[in-house]
Every structure is written in structure tokens, then in C-alpha cells.
Design a protein around this motif. Sequence first.
Motif, short mmCIF file in Angstrom:
data_model
loop_
_atom_site.label_atom_id
_atom_site.label_comp_id
_atom_site.label_asym_id
_atom_site.label_seq_id
_atom_site.Cartn_x
_atom_site.Cartn_y
_atom_site.Cartn_z
N ALA A 145 0.79 -1.23 0.00
CA ALA A 145 0.00 0.00 0.00
C ALA A 145 0.82 1.28 0.00
O ALA A 145 0.41 2.29 -0.58
CB ALA A 145 -0.94 0.00 1.21
N ALA A 146 1.98 1.26 0.64
CA ALA A 146 2.75 2.50 0.82
C ALA A 146 3.17 3.12 -0.51
O ALA A 146 3.33 4.34 -0.60
CB ALA A 146 3.97 2.24 1.70
N THR A 147 3.34 2.30 -1.53
CA THR A 147 3.81 2.81 -2.83
C THR A 147 2.74 2.70 -3.90
O THR A 147 3.03 2.81 -5.09
CB THR A 147 5.06 2.04 -3.28
OG1 THR A 147 4.77 0.64 -3.34
CG2 THR A 147 6.23 2.27 -2.32
N ALA A 148 1.49 2.51 -3.49
CA ALA A 148 0.40 2.34 -4.46
C ALA A 148 -0.46 3.60 -4.52
O ALA A 148 -0.54 4.38 -3.56
CB ALA A 148 -0.47 1.15 -4.09
N ARG A 149 -1.10 3.80 -5.64
CA ARG A 149 -2.03 4.91 -5.82
C ARG A 149 -3.47 4.48 -5.61
O ARG A 149 -4.30 5.25 -5.11
CB ARG A 149 -1.89 5.49 -7.24
CG ARG A 149 -2.93 6.52 -7.65
CD ARG A 149 -2.97 7.69 -6.69
NE ARG A 149 -3.89 8.74 -7.16
CZ ARG A 149 -4.37 9.70 -6.38
NH1 ARG A 149 -4.03 9.76 -5.09
NH2 ARG A 149 -5.19 10.61 -6.88
N MET A 150 -3.80 3.23 -5.97
CA MET A 150 -5.21 2.82 -5.95
C MET A 150 -5.34 1.33 -5.70
O MET A 150 -4.49 0.54 -6.11
CB MET A 150 -5.87 3.18 -7.29
CG MET A 150 -7.33 2.79 -7.43
SD MET A 150 -8.02 3.28 -9.05
CE MET A 150 -8.35 5.03 -8.75
N ILE A 151 -6.41 0.97 -5.00
CA ILE A 151 -6.87 -0.42 -4.89
C ILE A 151 -8.18 -0.50 -5.66
O ILE A 151 -9.05 0.36 -5.52
CB ILE A 151 -7.11 -0.84 -3.43
CG1 ILE A 151 -5.83 -0.71 -2.60
CG2 ILE A 151 -7.65 -2.27 -3.36
CD1 ILE A 151 -6.06 -0.89 -1.10
N ILE A 152 -8.33 -1.53 -6.51
CA ILE A 152 -9.58 -1.72 -7.25
C ILE A 152 -10.23 -3.01 -6.74
O ILE A 152 -9.65 -4.09 -6.83
CB ILE A 152 -9.35 -1.80 -8.76
CG1 ILE A 152 -8.57 -0.59 -9.26
CG2 ILE A 152 -10.68 -1.91 -9.49
CD1 ILE A 152 -8.30 -0.60 -10.74
N MET A 153 -11.44 -2.88 -6.26
CA MET A 153 -12.13 -3.98 -5.60
C MET A 153 -13.48 -4.21 -6.26
O MET A 153 -14.18 -3.26 -6.61
CB MET A 153 -12.31 -3.63 -4.13
CG MET A 153 -12.80 -4.75 -3.25
SD MET A 153 -12.63 -4.29 -1.50
CE MET A 153 -13.93 -3.07 -1.34
N LEU A 188 -3.75 7.15 -0.90
CA LEU A 188 -4.24 5.91 -1.50
C LEU A 188 -5.74 6.02 -1.73
O LEU A 188 -6.49 6.47 -0.86
CB LEU A 188 -3.93 4.73 -0.59
CG LEU A 188 -4.35 3.33 -1.07
CD1 LEU A 188 -3.59 2.93 -2.32
CD2 LEU A 188 -4.11 2.30 0.06
N LEU A 189 -6.20 5.61 -2.91
CA LEU A 189 -7.62 5.63 -3.25
C LEU A 189 -8.16 4.20 -3.36
O LEU A 189 -7.42 3.27 -3.71
CB LEU A 189 -7.85 6.35 -4.58
CG LEU A 189 -7.40 7.80 -4.67
CD1 LEU A 189 -7.61 8.32 -6.10
CD2 LEU A 189 -8.16 8.67 -3.67
N LEU A 190 -9.44 4.06 -3.08
CA LEU A 190 -10.15 2.80 -3.31
C LEU A 190 -11.18 3.03 -4.40
O LEU A 190 -12.04 3.91 -4.27
CB LEU A 190 -10.85 2.34 -2.03
CG LEU A 190 -11.83 1.15 -2.21
CD1 LEU A 190 -11.10 -0.11 -2.61
CD2 LEU A 190 -12.65 0.93 -0.94
N LEU A 191 -11.10 2.25 -5.47
CA LEU A 191 -12.13 2.23 -6.51
C LEU A 191 -12.93 0.95 -6.30
O LEU A 191 -12.43 -0.15 -6.52
CB LEU A 191 -11.50 2.27 -7.90
CG LEU A 191 -12.46 2.16 -9.10
CD1 LEU A 191 -13.53 3.23 -9.06
CD2 LEU A 191 -11.69 2.23 -10.41
N SER A 192 -14.16 1.10 -5.83
CA SER A 192 -14.99 -0.06 -5.48
C SER A 192 -16.10 -0.22 -6.51
O SER A 192 -17.01 0.62 -6.60
CB SER A 192 -15.57 0.11 -4.08
OG SER A 192 -16.26 -1.06 -3.68
N ASP A 193 -16.03 -1.30 -7.27
CA ASP A 193 -17.04 -1.62 -8.28
C ASP A 193 -18.11 -2.49 -7.62
O ASP A 193 -17.84 -3.64 -7.28
CB ASP A 193 -16.36 -2.35 -9.44
CG ASP A 193 -17.33 -2.72 -10.55
OD1 ASP A 193 -18.53 -2.43 -10.44
OD2 ASP A 193 -16.88 -3.32 -11.54
N GLU A 194 -19.30 -1.93 -7.44
CA GLU A 194 -20.37 -2.64 -6.76
C GLU A 194 -21.58 -2.80 -7.66
O GLU A 194 -22.74 -2.59 -7.26
CB GLU A 194 -20.70 -1.92 -5.44
CG GLU A 194 -19.49 -1.85 -4.52
CD GLU A 194 -19.75 -1.22 -3.16
OE1 GLU A 194 -20.94 -1.12 -2.76
OE2 GLU A 194 -18.77 -0.84 -2.50
#
Length: 386
Positions: free
Chosen positions: A158-166, A195-201
Motif C-alpha cells: 500500500a505505501a507505494t500504491a495509488r489505488m486499490i480496485i475492488m 491511496l484511493l479505493l475504486l470499489s465496483d459494486e
Amino acid sequence: MTVLSSPQLGAPERIAASSRRPATLGAAAPGAISLAMGEPDAGTPTAVVDAAVRSLMDGRTWYSPMTGAPELREVLARKISAGHPRPTTAREVVLTHGGSAGLAAAMLALVQPGDRVLIPEPTYSLYADHAAMVGADVVWVAARADGSLDLEALRYEAATARMIIMCNPGNPTGRIYSAADLAGIGALLADHPDLLLLSDEAYGSIVFDELPFISALDLSDVSSQVVYCSTLSKTYAMTGWRLGFVVASGPLADKINLIHRTINGPLNTFVQDAALTALATPDADLQKMTASYQERRNLVLEALAGIPDVEILTPQGAFYAFPRISTSLSSDEMVARFAAAGVMVRSGSEFGPSGEGHVRLSFATDVTSLKEGLDRFVTAVAAFPQ
């Protein structure tokens, strides 16, 4: 596993080099039963179609506002505010040409070339294509054996990431992330403010067995870092209408809206009018549709139960099953064998590295076709080499 982008290549070349999606997506051989497509078998509700027809007959064929119909944005904002601990304004709702355009606009607006994007998998294959389009580096993070998030691995990256896509509920697994999973994601966002979370629901309304469903919209303490994407396609059987929406904090929503309208222009006016009718669908009607999917889910579990070479985590939502089949065949080879047996499914390797050895089947088709397709599936598996 990290997949590095190739900045010297153009976007089409990057996508072609990294994409796991089949070029024949949507095609079916004559006489074959397709359990491959994620599309509700029921047509769009009559009331929604009638609303679109009335809109057209009333001359509602002009351009709509570039940012979408204000009334529709207001209705969505009110629904979200009522259902989640996140007061939402119309400014924070971005109407998009389907969920796919919302995902693409969010990626283009918020991710830069060379950024690292963490993708828990197996998952929807379009995310990696969007990352390649942007020029981002994909970091695949395999799920745990029970389908839950590997929070330890995500924290490491996570420390070096821009986004999590879930994707929640999951495509292709039909699994739902638990309260502990969502709390873990919330803690990661709190620890890493960039860090951002892109959550596809997209399947958030299709949940089985009365299980609790926790949305990323419920992460109120980090709502400024959450980008929520959904669509009317699955809930209201409106796949061909192409209407989705993104919810994000005002500054992020403004950026996403700018990208979307620059690429797509305004949405179809009559489709937005029809969406207002769809959103007014009684909860009881939506529950009936979910119950129908659950019955078909049970047919899949019954058909695959007791087959020695097949393992499956029970789908908890959406309308997919993701069985693992013990065989010397690759996922792609299994798909070819199934097609020869008259049933179309998707290769597990399309959905991430850990999908190898699996296939995805959709139970959104009608019951008669599903039963026959499952019979062909089971017969084909019995002939697979060890």
C-alpha cells in the motif's frame, strides 16, 4: 505479482499486450448454451421501457446537460444518503455511459502513468485493461483460500500504491467481502492518505442467503478516498441501456466528470428519464429477482456437488460461479472442451493469475437453459484427463 506497463508503447499496444479478455467475447457456437455472459435473462421491466417510450414521444431527444440530468443526480444522491452513513450531494454523483465508462473515467482522472494499482484477484478483467490504457503498473494480490482479502499482502504494497480496485460482490467468484475485510481496507486508507479505493459494486443489490452486505460507501471515516462505481445494468436488467454512475468526493468527482464528458459528451436524455422510473422500483420486486438468482445458484451447487474433481466456494451474490477443476488441462483448454460439448463458459485465467485452473459460469440465464448447460458441463468434466 506485478505487471509493469510499457510506457514506450501506445495505449492500444499496452492493452493488447496485457489484456486477458477474449477477443470472441459474446460469441456462441450454433446450438451451444451460453453460460458465459453476465447479463440478466429477464428483459428490462415494462414500466422502465414505457417511461423511455413516453420520453421519446414527448420529444425528449435533445442533448442533456453535459454533467447529466440534474434530477437523476439528485435522486441518486438522496438514495445514497438514505442508505449509507455518507451525506452525498448531486455534485458527487457522476452519470456515465455504463459502469465501464465510469471505471475508465475514474482511472484516467485519478491514476498517472507509472502509478501502482493493486488489484485483488480473481476479479473482473476490465480493470487491468484500464490500468494498461493509463500506463499504470498492476500488482495482482491473490485472495485467500476462503475468498477473503489478503490484507497483509495489501498492506505490504500500500505505501507505494495509488489505488486499490475492488469488486464486491465479486465477479467471477460471487463472494462478498466481510465486515473485517472492509474494516481492513478502511484502515489502509486511513494510514495512507494518498491511496484511493475504486470499489465496483455493480452487483451490490444481488446478495443471497440474507447475508449482510457492506459497501465502500459505509467507510465514512475515509470517504474522501473512496470512489464508488455502479450501474443500472444488473439490478434493473438494463445492460443495453448503458447507464452507470460514480460517487466520489467533490474534487474527485469533478475530475472524473471532466474526463467522462470530454470523451463521451452528454448521455441519452430518454435513458436518463427511464432511469428515474427504474430507481423507483419497489424493493419487493428487486428481492424477487434476487431470489430467482439464488434459486439458480442452488441449481449450480446441486449439479456440481459430489463431483470429485470440482471444488467451488459458494457464491454469496452476483450471478457467477467459479469452480476449480482438477485436470491437466489449462483453463483455456477446458473452455475449448466445454464449447465442443455445447456449453460456453469463460476461462478462469481471464480473471487474474490465481484464476488458472478455474472456469467462470453465469447462472443469469433461464432455468431450462441453465439445467441443460449444467448437464453438458458435468458430462464434459467427466471426460477431462487427470
